[in-house]
Enzyme design. Structure first.
Site, PDB file in Angstrom:
ATOM      1  N   ASN A 143       1.028  -1.011   0.057  1.00  0.00           N
ATOM      2  CA  ASN A 143      -0.124   0.153  -0.070  1.00  0.00           C
ATOM      3  C   ASN A 143       0.999   1.232  -0.114  1.00  0.00           C
ATOM      4  OD1 ASN A 143      -1.339   2.383   1.083  1.00  0.00           O
ATOM      5  ND2 ASN A 143      -3.125   0.912   1.775  1.00  0.00           N
TER       6      ASN A 143
ATOM      7  N   HIS B 227       1.207   5.954   1.902  1.00  0.00           N
ATOM      8  CA  HIS B 227       1.657   6.963   2.984  1.00  0.00           C
ATOM      9  C   HIS B 227       3.109   7.483   2.206  1.00  0.00           C
ATOM     10  CE1 HIS B 227      -0.722   6.204   6.313  1.00  0.00           C
ATOM     11  NE2 HIS B 227      -0.534   4.917   6.135  1.00  0.00           N
TER      12      HIS B 227
ATOM     13  N   HIS C 262      -5.638   3.802  -1.713  1.00  0.00           N
ATOM     14  CA  HIS C 262      -6.820   4.082  -1.374  1.00  0.00           C
ATOM     15  C   HIS C 262      -7.084   5.351  -1.616  1.00  0.00           C
ATOM     16  CE1 HIS C 262      -9.597   4.119   2.420  1.00  0.00           C
ATOM     17  NE2 HIS C 262     -10.282   4.565   1.362  1.00  0.00           N
TER      18      HIS C 262
ATOM     19  N   ARG D 164      -9.305   8.002  -1.104  1.00  0.00           N
ATOM     20  CA  ARG D 164     -10.336   8.648  -0.028  1.00  0.00           C
ATOM     21  C   ARG D 164     -11.167   9.610  -0.472  1.00  0.00           C
ATOM     22  NH1 ARG D 164      -8.842   6.051   5.336  1.00  0.00           N
ATOM     23  NH2 ARG D 164     -10.643   7.386   6.060  1.00  0.00           N
TER      24      ARG D 164
ATOM     25  N   ARG E 248      -6.904  12.573   1.119  1.00  0.00           N
ATOM     26  CA  ARG E 248      -5.853  13.141   1.846  1.00  0.00           C
ATOM     27  C   ARG E 248      -4.439  12.586   1.497  1.00  0.00           C
ATOM     28  NH1 ARG E 248      -7.502   9.306   7.382  1.00  0.00           N
ATOM     29  NH2 ARG E 248      -9.387  10.436   6.938  1.00  0.00           N
TER      30      ARG E 248
ATOM     31  N   GLU F 237      -8.132   0.245  -3.085  1.00  0.00           N
ATOM     32  CA  GLU F 237      -9.226   0.450  -1.903  1.00  0.00           C
ATOM     33  C   GLU F 237     -10.163   1.614  -2.028  1.00  0.00           C
ATOM     34  OE1 GLU F 237      -7.649   0.808   1.965  1.00  0.00           O
ATOM     35  OE2 GLU F 237      -5.874  -0.492   1.516  1.00  0.00           O
TER      36      GLU F 237
ATOM     37  N   THR G  54      -8.341   3.079   8.206  1.00  0.00           N
ATOM     38  CA  THR G  54      -9.660   2.156   8.143  1.00  0.00           C
ATOM     39  C   THR G  54      -9.553   1.568   9.399  1.00  0.00           C
ATOM     40  OG1 THR G  54      -9.081   1.984   5.799  1.00  0.00           O
ATOM     41  CG2 THR G  54     -10.955   0.673   6.802  1.00  0.00           C
TER      42      THR G  54
ATOM     43  N   GLU H 265     -10.821  -9.673   2.151  1.00  0.00           N
ATOM     44  CA  GLU H 265      -9.798  -9.389   2.818  1.00  0.00           C
ATOM     45  C   GLU H 265      -9.933  -9.338   4.390  1.00  0.00           C
ATOM     46  OE1 GLU H 265      -7.170  -5.980   1.373  1.00  0.00           O
ATOM     47  OE2 GLU H 265      -6.317  -5.501   3.315  1.00  0.00           O
TER      48      GLU H 265
ATOM     49  N   HIS I 102      -3.845  -5.046   7.322  1.00  0.00           N
ATOM     50  CA  HIS I 102      -3.891  -3.829   8.395  1.00  0.00           C
ATOM     51  C   HIS I 102      -3.188  -4.039   9.597  1.00  0.00           C
ATOM     52  CE1 HIS I 102      -5.623  -0.125   9.963  1.00  0.00           C
ATOM     53  NE2 HIS I 102      -6.150  -0.161   8.972  1.00  0.00           N
TER      54      HIS I 102
HETATM   55  N1  PXP Z   1      -5.640  -3.347   3.728  1.00  0.00           N
HETATM   56  C1  PXP Z   1      -6.560  -2.542   3.876  1.00  0.00           C
HETATM   57  C2  PXP Z   1      -7.971  -2.730   3.408  1.00  0.00           C
HETATM   58  C3  PXP Z   1      -6.560  -1.259   4.275  1.00  0.00           C
HETATM   59  O1  PXP Z   1      -7.514  -0.377   4.528  1.00  0.00           O
HETATM   60  C4  PXP Z   1      -5.044  -0.891   4.665  1.00  0.00           C
HETATM   61  C5  PXP Z   1      -5.029   0.613   5.207  1.00  0.00           C
HETATM   62  O2  PXP Z   1      -4.862   1.293   4.081  1.00  0.00           O
HETATM   63  C6  PXP Z   1      -4.155  -1.927   4.708  1.00  0.00           C
HETATM   64  C7  PXP Z   1      -4.503  -3.222   4.265  1.00  0.00           C
HETATM   65  C8  PXP Z   1      -2.962  -1.397   4.858  1.00  0.00           C
HETATM   66  O3  PXP Z   1      -2.847  -1.345   6.373  1.00  0.00           O
HETATM   67  P1  PXP Z   1      -1.331  -0.818   6.940  1.00  0.00           P
HETATM   68  O4  PXP Z   1      -0.949   0.656   6.309  1.00  0.00           O
HETATM   69  O5  PXP Z   1      -1.545  -0.700   8.436  1.00  0.00           O
HETATM   70  O6  PXP Z   1      -0.223  -1.740   6.697  1.00  0.00           O
END
Ligand code: PXP
Length: 237
Positions: free
Chosen positions: A7, A10, A43, A45, A49, A70, A101, A151, A191
Site C-alpha cells: 500500500n 503513505h 486508497h 479516499r 488526504r 481500496e 480504516t 480481505e 492492516h
Molecule cells: N488493507 C486495507 C483494506 C487497508 O485499508 C489498509 C490501510 O489502508 C491496509 C491493508 C494496510 O494497512 P497498514 O497501512 O496498516 O499496513
C-alpha cells in the site's frame, strides 16, 4: 507463503504534508514492483488526504503487477473506479474523522447497497474484494454477495496488548480463513501488520496475499535516511 501487496498511500501522505510533487507514490510503486512485490494497493479516499485521481490514473498505466484500488461505496468513487478499471477493487468502510480504516465493512447489514456497487464493478471487469472483520456472519454475507475475495482485517490481532489476546485473535484469523475457503471464497488479509507481527499471519494456510503499507513505508524512511544524508552532504560540502 502469501503474496505481498504494498500500500503506497503513505508515500502520498508525505507528499501531501507539503502539497508538493515528492515523494511520488507512482515512483514508489515502481520501486516496490522492481523489488518483487505482487500488487500495488492505493486508497482513493473521498477527502483525497493522500492518493488522488492523478495517482490512480498513472498507476493504472504503469503498474505491471496488479492495481488493487481500496475504495468506499460512494457513488463518485465507484464512478472513478469504473472509468479507470483497476484489476481489483477492495471495498472498505470510510469515515472522514478516522486516521486509517478502523474496522471491516458491515457486509451483513448493507447488502443492497453493496450488491449494486459489486455488480457495477464486476460489469467493468474488476475483481471485487470485501474488507471484513474475521467474523462468520460477515464471511457468509460476503459469500451471498458473490465476491471472489475477502480481505480479513488483521487490526485486532495487530493491536492486541497481551499475548493471550493476540493468540485468540490469531486463532480467529485461522478459523475465519478456513471457513471462508470452505465456502469457496479466496482470502487476503491486512492492516496493522509489521515486521514484528507478520510472521504468524504469513504462516496461516490459504491466505493468498498480505496487504501492508504503513510499516513498510516507515522502514523505508529509516533504511533510506543514511544514504539521503550522504547525498545531501556531497552536494553542499
Ligand atoms: N488493507 C486495507 C483494506 C487497508 O485499508 C489498509 C490501510 O489502508 C491496509 C491493508 C494496510 O494497512 P497498514 O497501512 O496498516 O499496513
Amino acid at each position: 507463503m502469501p503474496k505481498l501487496g504494498v500500500n503506497v498511500d503513505h508515500v502520498a501522505t508525505i507528499r501531501e504534508a507539503r502539497k508538493t510533487v515528492e515523494p511520488d507514490p507512482v515512483w514508489g510503486a515502481c520501486i516496490c514492483e522492481l523489488a518483487g512485490c505482487h500488487s500495488i494497493v492505493a486508497h482513493l479516499r473521498q477527502d483525497r488526504r493522500h492518493i488522488n485521481e492523478r495517482d490512480i490514473n498513472i498507476l493504472k498505466e504503469t503498474v505491471r503487477t496488479r492495481l488493487n484500488l481500496e475504495m468506499s461505496t460512494a457513488k463518485d468513487i465507484v464512478d472513478i473506479a469504473c472509468k479507470i478499471k483497476p484489476e481489483q477493487s477492495t471495498l472498505v468502510p470510510e469515515k472522514r474523522a478516522e486516521l486509517t480504516t478502523e474496522g471491516g465493512l458491515d457486509a451483513a447489514s448493507s447488502r443492497s447497497k453493496l450488491k449494486n456497487v459489486i455488480r457495477r464493478l464486476k460489469k467493468n471487469g474488476i475483481t471485487v474484494s470485501l474488507f471484513i472483520d474475521p467474523d462468520r456472519d460477515q464471511i457468509e454475507a460476503s459469500k451471498d454477495l458473490n465476491v471472489e475475495f475477502i480481505e480479513l482485517h488483521t487490526g485486532r490481532y495487530a493491536n492486541a496488548k497481551r499475548e493471550s489476546q493476540r493468540d485468540r485473535e490469531l486463532e480467529r484469523l485461522v478459523e475465519s480463513t478456513q471457513y471462508a475457503v470452505g465456502l469457496g471464497l479466496r482470502v487476503n488479509a491486512g492492516h496493522g501488520l509489521t515486521y514484528q507481527n507478520v510472521r504468524d499471519v504469513a504462516l496461516i494456510p490459504d491466505i493468498e496475499e498480505l496487504n501492508i503499507g504503513h510499516s513498510i513505508i516507515s522502514r523505508a524512511v529509516m533504511v533510506g535516511l543514511d544514504r539521503a544524508i550522504r547525498e545531501m552532504l556531497e552536494l553542499i560540502t
